[in-house]
Design a protein around this motif. Structure first.
Motif, PDB file in Angstrom:
ATOM      1  N   LEU A   3       0.702  62.356 106.882  1.00  0.00           N
ATOM      2  CA  LEU A   3       1.338  63.681 107.057  1.00  0.00           C
ATOM      3  C   LEU A   3       0.403  64.556 107.867  1.00  0.00           C
ATOM      4  O   LEU A   3      -0.778  64.718 107.511  1.00  0.00           O
ATOM      5  N   LYS A   4       0.929  65.070 108.966  1.00  0.00           N
ATOM      6  CA  LYS A   4       0.146  66.023 109.767  1.00  0.00           C
ATOM      7  C   LYS A   4       0.461  67.426 109.269  1.00  0.00           C
ATOM      8  O   LYS A   4       1.609  67.871 109.320  1.00  0.00           O
ATOM      9  N   TYR A   5      -0.570  68.129 108.792  1.00  0.00           N
ATOM     10  CA  TYR A   5      -0.360  69.423 108.119  1.00  0.00           C
ATOM     11  C   TYR A   5      -1.247  70.467 108.775  1.00  0.00           C
ATOM     12  O   TYR A   5      -2.436  70.233 109.033  1.00  0.00           O
ATOM     13  N   THR A   6      -0.643  71.639 109.017  1.00  0.00           N
ATOM     14  CA  THR A   6      -1.379  72.740 109.665  1.00  0.00           C
ATOM     15  C   THR A   6      -1.162  74.006 108.835  1.00  0.00           C
ATOM     16  O   THR A   6      -0.067  74.593 108.859  1.00  0.00           O
ATOM     17  N   PRO A   7      -2.182  74.430 108.065  1.00  0.00           N
ATOM     18  CA  PRO A   7      -2.035  75.694 107.326  1.00  0.00           C
ATOM     19  C   PRO A   7      -2.195  76.878 108.293  1.00  0.00           C
ATOM     20  O   PRO A   7      -3.102  76.891 109.126  1.00  0.00           O
ATOM     21  N   ALA A  44      -9.207  74.679 108.211  1.00  0.00           N
ATOM     22  CA  ALA A  44      -9.172  76.100 108.560  1.00  0.00           C
ATOM     23  C   ALA A  44      -7.750  76.488 108.945  1.00  0.00           C
ATOM     24  O   ALA A  44      -6.917  75.624 109.245  1.00  0.00           O
ATOM     25  N   ARG A  45      -7.475  77.779 108.895  1.00  0.00           N
ATOM     26  CA  ARG A  45      -6.149  78.238 109.288  1.00  0.00           C
ATOM     27  C   ARG A  45      -5.911  77.928 110.754  1.00  0.00           C
ATOM     28  O   ARG A  45      -6.762  78.151 111.593  1.00  0.00           O
ATOM     29  N   GLY A  46      -4.728  77.350 110.979  1.00  0.00           N
ATOM     30  CA  GLY A  46      -4.388  76.961 112.330  1.00  0.00           C
ATOM     31  C   GLY A  46      -4.908  75.574 112.713  1.00  0.00           C
ATOM     32  O   GLY A  46      -4.624  75.089 113.810  1.00  0.00           O
TER      33      GLY A  46
END
Length: 832
Positions: A546-550, A499-501
């Motif tokens: 990889l830590k990714y935050t959309p 989810a976003r965030g």
């Protein structure tokens, strides 16, 4: 011997005898009663008279020519002087006197006057013979016996016999005292006195040197050597003092000389046996025979089987002392033996277990004299040991095991040692046979395996096996390593939902040997491709995280990672499709099937996973309960429920779960398991009739609808699969968990939750348990479409125990209209 005849006649003889008798009486009185007092004059007179008279007699004997006889006596033994009393016939013996040399005083007298011979009086001068002398008259001839002869007794003795009427008779004897020599002493070549009766022991071939020494003896003794009673040496020599020696050399003794008796004799008179010393020759004898008795278990041709215990006997005879048997295998001495002595036979039994290394080695039995190491006899038996193959696998000698890369050519060498020789050789890769295959570039050549253009799949465990008559043996495992560049472990495109965030950790795992040294990440959306900074991810060889935050729609796209190692760089990167993620959709098309009296299977179709991995739960409740009685978990929406009571109503709820939460449940209410003993044939017929009636009622409509669905599905399969689009920023929050490939259904009536069908397509439908809840295959309880509708459950072949609700049913369907609606609006299949 001629007796002396006195010239004075019988009267003269009588007078002399009377005078000697009186002298003897005086002498006796002087010796017996030395304490008595005598007038000196009387004693002197008598002595002078006796000496004068005896001297006269001695002179008369010499004049008469009385012959002197030699008499020998051994010191310490008896001397005998004969004196015949029968020389005067018809005359009576009057007196017998014994004199020494020319002495006129007798040393022994025998007085028969007025008496019988047996009653005669004996007298012996104590200072000469004393009690050692005695005159015996019987048996004739009479003789003076002197016991325990001394060396001082040696001299000339005279016997004088006086008769009553006949003239006096005399006898002369020259006594020689023989002194025997001392017992011989034997010394060896080193001058050591041999104090035992045993000579030696000596070894065969040695020279025996013995010296016999004799001390004293009169006359001088002769010394000689005898062997087994046979005279072999009588030459002796006079050494210092009274020592006489005889030296014997007996060269090169042989086995036949064993127990020979060597005797040294010293003799100087025939009166006594010679003094002697005997020695028995003792020898160390070499064994005569030695023989190995092969065990009865030896196979044909005298072969032994490896790792099997055998007992081998060895017999030896002829050794003195008995031989000691020693066993050798090759040059190594064997210790496990038992030994037994039987007379002159030594029997040794050796127990051993031959190994493959013993093949061709000699088994040696050595019989050895325990006292002389050089006296031995041995025999050998070369053993033939059969054994299963001994196999050892090695990588080719020209190859470096740590430097094999994809595309290289390699070979393995299988070293086989076997007796009998191996007749078959096989190769194994990861415990599976590896056959000769030219197309796969696998070649067998003698005892080598050749692999051309190896790949990573060539890595693994290699072994070879060899077979002979004794068995089959597999070699050591050789772990073969092929280095290769990294490649993505999962393969394909992985969908990651977030989810976003929301921050998610994306793990990029690669297969590489050696492990990857460098990772690179990239992000791509429809607008641009960006490199991800190295501080945004971490790497540990086989994986990178990889830590990714959309945070916006443009953050949803494609992430790719690639790695490299010393072999090379990854050709195809690992791809991760970032999509908006939510809770999973509920399972659909749930079915009860394969129902028995004790169990039932529940199967559903998985709904959209919300962009995350999901698992499935099945909860079983009592009809009015709130706590599940059974809770089953599965990676697939399929469960088997067992152990439920009969004639009790249950509720079943199927749920999908992912990292975002749980889906709404798909429920099946009022499920009843009947007791099989209470069922009747009418119930089964009734269920079948109901299903048949429902199927007949909608046969035409079902066929048309099925054709339409088939055409729509074929057209949809020909389309390229669409990726779930990134959610728009202005999209309402309550639609975040919608399936991105499905358009919200506006054609079904809304309902709180989907229901369950009673059977599964493509499987036989047994008589299901009665269901009280109607079912629908879509998100709503019923659906409408223009002015026409069809009973969906009947069209899809569902069981009659659950049906779709529709506002009406037409006699025929407009297939073209249905197809057009499906293609234009993409109605979900679950609503058909």
């Amino acid at each position: 011997m001629e007796p002396n005849r006195c010239q004075g006649g019988a009267n003269v003889a009588g007078r002399e005898t009377a005078k000697h008798a009186s002298v003897v009486a005086v002498a006796r009185a002087a010796h017996v009663m030395p304490a008595r007092s005598m007038a000196p004059r009387v004693a002197l007179f008598l002595l002078l008279c006796l000496v004068r008279c005896d001297t006269k007699t001695v002179l008369q004997d010499k004049l008469a020519g009385v012959r002197t006889v030699d008499v020998q006596a051994v010191e310490g033994m008896v001397a005998q002087f004969p004196c015949d009393l029968g020389t005067a016939a018809n005359d009576k013996v009057y007196m017998v006197f014994w004199f020494r040399d020319d002495a006129g005083i007798p040393l022994y007298s025998f007085d028969v006057r007025g008496k019988h011979l047996s009653e005669a009086r004996h007298w012996s001068a104590p200072e000469v013979f004393g009690p050692r002398a005695h005159f015996n008259t019987s048996p004739p001839p009479a003789a003076l016996l002197v016991r325990d002869v001394k060396r001082r007794d040696e001299g000339v003795y005279r016997c004088r016999v006086d008769f009553r009427n006949t003239q006096t008779t005399s006898f002369r004897y020259n006594l020689t005292v023989v002194v025997p020599p001392e017992k011989p002493v034997v010394v060896d070549r080193y001058g050591r006195v041999i104090n035992t009766t045993t000579l030696g022991p000596h070894e065969e071939g040695e020279d025996v040197l013995l010296t016999c020494r004799v001390l004293g003896g009169r006359p001088e003794p002769s010394v000689r050597w005898l062997v087994n009673g046979v005279l072999v040496d009588e030459e002796y020599e006079h050494n210092t003092g009274d020592v006489i020696e005889n030296r014997l050399m007996w060269p090169a003794i042989r086995r036949a000389d064993y127990a020979a008796v060597f005797t040294c004799q010293a003799a100087n008179s025939h009166l006594v046996p010679p003094k002697e010393l005997s020695l028995v020759l003792d020898m160390y004898l070499k064994p005569l025979t030695v023989e190995i008795k092969k065990p009865a278990e030896v196979g044909e041709g005298g072969v032994l089987t490896a790792e099997r215990r055998y007992e081998v006997a060895c017999e030896s005879a002829g050794s003195r002392p008995p031989a000691v048997v020693t066993w050798y295998k090759g040059k190594r001495q064997l210790k496990r033996i038992t030994e037994e002595l039987r007379d002159n036979l030594t029997v040794s039994v050796m127990s051993f277990v031959p190994t493959l290394d013993d093949d061709g080695k000699p088994i040696t039995c050595r019989a050895e004299n325990p006292n002389v190491t050089a006296l031995f006899l041995e025999t050998s038996w070369t053993i033939n040991v059969v054994y299963p193959p001994v196999v050892r696998l090695r990588l080719g000698s020209s190859l470096a095991a740590g430097d094999i890369k994809e595309g290289d050519d390699v070979y393995f060498e299988c070293h086989v040692r076997a007796n009998p020789p191996a007749r078959k050789l096989s190769w194994l890769h990861d415990d599976r046979p590896l056959a000769h295959n030219a197309s796969a570039r696998v070649f067998h050549s003698n005892q080598s395996l050749v692999l051309q253009k190896v790949t990573r799949h060539s890595s693994g465990r290699y072994a070879c096996s060899a077979l002979n008559a004794e068995g089959e043996t597999v070699s050591n495992e050789l772990h073969f390593r092929v280095k290769y560049a990294p490649s993505c472990r999962s393969g394909g495109v992985s969908v990651v939902g977030a989810a976003r965030g929301e921050s998610v950790v994306i793990v990029c795992e690669v297969d590489a040997d050696p492990p990857a040294a460098v990772f690179k990440w990239k992000f791509n959306n429809s607008g641009e491709t960006l490199d991800v900074a190295a501080d945004r991810y971490t790497s540990n060889g086989s994986a990178s995280s990889l830590k990714y935050t959309p945070v916006a729609d443009l953050d949803y796209g494609t992430l790719s990672c690639s790695a490299s190692n010393e072999v090379g760089s990854q050709l195809a990167p690992c791809v991760f499709q970032m999509v908006a993620a939510g809770k999973p959709h509920a399972p659909r098309n749930c079915t009860l099937w394969n129902q028995t009296a004790e169990s039932v299977e529940v199967s559903c179709v998985a709904g959209f996973d919300g962009g995350l991995p999901q698992r499935f739960l099945l909860e079983v409740y009592s009809a009015d309960g709130t706590v599940p009685r059974v809770n089953l978990s599965s990676e697939e929406p399929t469960w088997t429920v067992r152990g439920l009571e009969w004639d009790v109503r249950f509720r079943l709820a199927a749920v999908a779960v992912n990292g975002k939460g749980r889906s709404p449940p798909a429920r099946l209410d009022d499920v009843l398991f009947r007791d099989p003993e209470k069922r009747t044939a009418s119930e089964g017929s009734l269920g079948a009739g109901a299903a048949g009636a429902a199927g007949a009622t909608a046969a035409g409509a079902g066929a048309a609808l099925a054709l339409a669905l088939g055409a729509w599905r074929a057209a949809r399969r020909r389309r390229a699969p669409r990726k779930p689009p990134a959610p728009r920023a202005d999209k309402p929050a309550d639609h975040d968990d919608a399936e991105p490939d499905l358009i919200p259904n506006n054609y079904c009536e809304t309902s709180s939750a989907p229901c369950l069908a009673a059977s599964s397509p493509g499987r036989p439908a047994p008589a299901p348990a009665p269901l009280s809840t109607p079912a629908c295959n879509g998100p709503g309880a019923s659906w409408t479409w223009g002015a026409r509708a069809a009973p969906a459950a009947a069209a899809l072949g569902r069981s009659a125990s659950a049906s779709l609700r529709a506002p009406g049913a037409a006699a025929d369907l407009n297939v073209d209209a249905i197809k057009e609606k499906l293609l234009d609006h993409r109605i979900p299949e679950s609503c058909v």
